[in-house]
Scaffold this active site. Structure first.
Site, short mmCIF file in Angstrom:
data_model
loop_
_atom_site.label_atom_id
_atom_site.label_comp_id
_atom_site.label_asym_id
_atom_site.label_seq_id
_atom_site.Cartn_x
_atom_site.Cartn_y
_atom_site.Cartn_z
NE ARG A 30 -4.03 -1.48 1.91
CZ ARG A 30 -5.06 -2.14 2.88
NH1 ARG A 30 -4.88 -1.80 4.34
NH2 ARG A 30 -6.13 -2.73 2.80
CE LYS A 189 -15.84 -13.16 12.95
NZ LYS A 189 -16.10 -11.73 13.70
N GLY A 339 -6.28 -7.89 1.94
CA GLY A 339 -6.19 -8.49 3.07
C GLY A 339 -5.29 -9.92 3.21
N GLY A 362 -12.29 -4.82 2.65
CA GLY A 362 -13.90 -4.64 2.79
C GLY A 362 -14.52 -3.63 1.87
P1 AMP Z 1 -11.19 -13.22 6.98
O1 AMP Z 1 -10.61 -11.99 7.86
O2 AMP Z 1 -12.76 -13.52 7.30
O3 AMP Z 1 -10.82 -13.08 5.63
O4 AMP Z 1 -10.44 -14.26 7.68
C1 AMP Z 1 -9.29 -14.54 7.40
C2 AMP Z 1 -8.51 -15.84 8.48
O5 AMP Z 1 -9.58 -16.68 8.19
C3 AMP Z 1 -7.38 -16.11 8.14
O6 AMP Z 1 -6.58 -15.73 9.29
C4 AMP Z 1 -7.30 -17.68 8.36
O7 AMP Z 1 -6.40 -18.29 9.14
C5 AMP Z 1 -8.88 -17.96 8.84
N1 AMP Z 1 -9.45 -19.34 8.41
C6 AMP Z 1 -9.39 -19.83 7.09
N2 AMP Z 1 -9.91 -21.01 7.07
C7 AMP Z 1 -10.31 -21.35 8.33
C8 AMP Z 1 -10.96 -22.59 8.95
N3 AMP Z 1 -10.91 -23.43 8.46
N4 AMP Z 1 -11.10 -22.50 10.35
C9 AMP Z 1 -10.64 -21.14 11.00
N5 AMP Z 1 -10.11 -20.09 10.45
C10 AMP Z 1 -9.94 -19.92 9.16
#
Ligand code: AMP
Length: 384
Positions: A30, A189, A339, A362
């Protein structure tokens, strides 16, 4: 067209929100993109002052100071970027007026409540020493914060080149009428991405889901998911999407890497039908990698956001690594939404193999949902 030949003292709102660990910047993409503007406007401006947020500080948390960013900017530009420890007030005005430096960086905008509250008085104070304003922070464009919607009211204002580029690239997907549009989503999530899934489903041919978020969808289909990540309150919405007219476009993994404990390094690959109640799904499995690759290879336009598993841990990173490599080799148009996907690219591939890497996580998701973002096209482009 607004006059860009004499910008005077310029204030630029950039997105310099970079990951910093133990005082070290771990990814400065960035910053690299944001400082490109200096060369373009240098002979049209008296001084150039950058302003940005960093993280989500609760008051003046010095761990979230932008000082290390000023050091990195100086290094990239090979010119002194003078760091000012405030965001507004006499000290700022005096330094901009008297310093031998031409380029400045102000302290973290979010140290000030006025930024998040969109306080007009704060906006007036911060913009006082400047003649013109350039909004170039796509990563913040989805927020109704002062720097996004109010700073520009007090100055001659423009939309910056990074904003223009983001809009141009994301519009290729938003306005996509071609067949062969595939989306791959992952990350933790599903709650963050259900709206996006709903808006994208009618437009895309395939919507593949991995990461932690796929387990709420699998649960909604009635499958055993053991102790994998689940957002109970979103099961019914997930069910609604799966049963909708376009629900069959959602493609879920058919095998997984599982473990008994996130803290251990043990991993076994199982078919989704072999899930036991003590299993935690931590990655997609090898068959799913092949299935997703097959779809990606046939696609003309690809949007990817979110890792396929807990890729930060070597033993759980297989799926994310293989998918990152696969997308790097595609001939179709590839766009990545910020991200953790960018961290995965840094780890397993190279940014040069992707057509567009959005600087806003986001914001890119909300833009692709079709939302009108407060900071997008608010000002005329500074065409340089
Ligand atoms: P987000 O911020 O929602 O894009 O999530 C990113 C995070 O999701 C990363 O730090 C990953 O470690 C986590 N992640 C990916 N797959 C899984 C999973 N199967 N269980 C728990 N966390 C996960």
């Amino acid at each position: 067209m607004p006059n860009i030949d004499n910008l005077g003292n310029v204030l630029i709102r950039s997105d310099l929100n970079v990951p910093i660990k133990n005082g070290e910047i771990t990814d400065y993409y960035r910053i690299l993109k944001s400082v490109e503007i200096v060369k373009k406007i240098s002979n049209k401006s008296r001084t150039i002052t950058f302003v940005s947020h960093l993280g989500r500080p609760d008051g003046k948390d010095l761990k979230l100071s932008l000082r290390p960013v000023a050091v990195k900017m100086s290094e990239i530009l090979d010119k002194e970027v003078h760091f000012i420890e405030e965001t507004y007030g006499e000290k700022v005005e005096r330094q901009i007026e008297t310093s031998e430096s031409k380029i400045f960086l102000l302290e973290n905008l979010r140290y000030e409540k006025g930024e998040i509250d969109n306080d007009k008085n704060f906006s007036k104070q911060i913009t006082k020493p400047f003649d013109s304003y350039i909004f170039d922070a796509f990563g913040a464009a989805h927020r109704e914060h002062a720097s996004v919607v109010s700073f520009g009211e007090n100055l001659k204002s423009f939309q910056g080149p990074l904003m223009d580029k983001e809009i141009k690239e994301l519009d290729k997907l938003l306005k996509n009428n071609e067949s062969g549009y595939s989306v791959l989503l992952g990350g933790a999530k599903i709650s963050d991405k259900l709206n996006l899934i709903e808006k994208l489903l009618p437009k895309v041919e395939n919507l593949m889901v991995g990461g932690g978020m796929c387990f709420t969808l699998l649960k909604a289909l009635g499958y055993e998911i053991g102790k994998s990540l689940l957002e109970e309150s979103f099961i019914s919405k997930a069910e609604e999407l799966l049963n909708s007219d376009n629900g069959q476009k959602i493609i879920l993994p058919t095998d997984f890497g599982v473990t008994d404990s996130i803290d251990s390094s043990d991993r076994v690959n199982i078919k989704f039908s072999d899930f036991k109640n003590n299993h935690i799904g931590i990655d997609i499995g090898p068959q799913t990698v092949l299935d997703f690759e097959k779809i990606l290879n046939k696609s003309k336009n690809i949007f990817w956001n979110g890792p396929m598993g807990i890729f930060e841990k070597e033993e759980f990173s297989y799926g994310t690594r293989k998918i990152t490599e696969a997308i790097s080799n595609l001939s179709g148009y590839t766009c990545v939404g910020g991200g953790d996907s960018v961290s995965a690219i840094n780890k397993f591939s190279d940014k040069k193999y992707f057509n567009h890497i959005s600087t806003g996580g986001g914001a890119s998701l909300e833009y692709l949902e079709g939302k009108k973002l407060p900071g997008v096209n608010k000002y005329k482009s500074l065409i340089i």
